[in-house]
Motif scaffolding. Sequence first.
Motif, PDB file in Angstrom:
ATOM      1  N   UNK A   1      34.827 -24.204 -18.026  1.00  0.00           N
ATOM      2  CA  UNK A   1      34.337 -25.139 -17.026  1.00  0.00           C
ATOM      3  C   UNK A   1      34.462 -24.524 -15.637  1.00  0.00           C
ATOM      4  N   UNK A   2      33.626 -25.018 -14.720  1.00  0.00           N
ATOM      5  CA  UNK A   2      33.765 -24.581 -13.333  1.00  0.00           C
ATOM      6  C   UNK A   2      35.089 -25.103 -12.796  1.00  0.00           C
ATOM      7  N   UNK A   3      35.675 -24.425 -11.777  1.00  0.00           N
ATOM      8  CA  UNK A   3      36.947 -24.897 -11.221  1.00  0.00           C
ATOM      9  C   UNK A   3      36.883 -26.339 -10.759  1.00  0.00           C
ATOM     10  N   UNK A   4      35.735 -26.744 -10.179  1.00  0.00           N
ATOM     11  CA  UNK A   4      35.624 -28.112  -9.689  1.00  0.00           C
ATOM     12  C   UNK A   4      35.691 -29.110 -10.839  1.00  0.00           C
TER      13      UNK A   4
ATOM     14  N   UNK B   1      35.686 -39.531 -13.664  1.00  0.00           N
ATOM     15  CA  UNK B   1      35.218 -39.025 -12.369  1.00  0.00           C
ATOM     16  C   UNK B   1      33.856 -38.358 -12.499  1.00  0.00           C
ATOM     17  N   UNK B   2      33.682 -37.573 -13.537  1.00  0.00           N
ATOM     18  CA  UNK B   2      32.402 -36.896 -13.751  1.00  0.00           C
ATOM     19  C   UNK B   2      31.291 -37.910 -13.958  1.00  0.00           C
TER      20      UNK B   2
END
Length: 248
Positions: free
Chosen positions: A6-9, A17-18
């Motif tokens: 996954x991306x760090x964010x 949240x997503x």
Amino acid sequence: MSYTPQSPRRRWQTAQQISQFQRSHVLLILSNATAGKNTEFEDWATTYLRENIARSKRVLSLNLLEKHEIDITEGAYQEVPYQYLFIVELCLDGAKESRQLIEKINTWYSEESSAMPPASWLYYPASEKVGRPADRGQTMQTLAFANPLPGKESEFREWYATRHIRHALNVPQLVSGQYFESTNFQNTGASPIDYKMIAIYEQEGTPEEMIKSFAELPEDTLDFPSLDLINFAEWVYRPLQRPAVSKF
């Protein structure tokens, strides 16, 4: 088993949240310009209106389109009586959360002399999106507006969501499609919601090429059981000059 990091964010975000950045509804804003004021309307819609809608925290993306002059049904079905179409993707906790945004949009239209009162129709995704994204620069869309035959609602939903949305991709110019149903809550504005469902297709190629493809399809490729053909419309829309706006 393959693994995609996954991306760090996103790695540190919870699923909840997503989900706040994922579409729940699509709002169609259909409208016309005041007679003789199309240029003024388009300038206003692609600047002031677009920018104000984009400020809403509920809005994920929006795209302003206009009807193509070529009728791909060649007069076989109804014509949608609106020249302009704003497609607004929303993330809502229930359809009623759209009320405030729709009321603001109605106010902005009422204050603009080049704009006729809009219709606001709210839908939610009722199928997976099938196909592939359109190539860059191929931004026209085909919308189908439909209703089931009385008493055939359940059959219609299953047929459209699981079969017809894929059958339509036999037309080479249609590269993706998704089926949507109208929400129970509506704040429709200038016109009641005329169609219980819509399908939105990404398109490559011209309307002329689509008409030719329709004629070349084998018989019964696109069957229409349980579809009310009297109350049906299909039209190609193209973007106004300014590109679509997205927050992400």
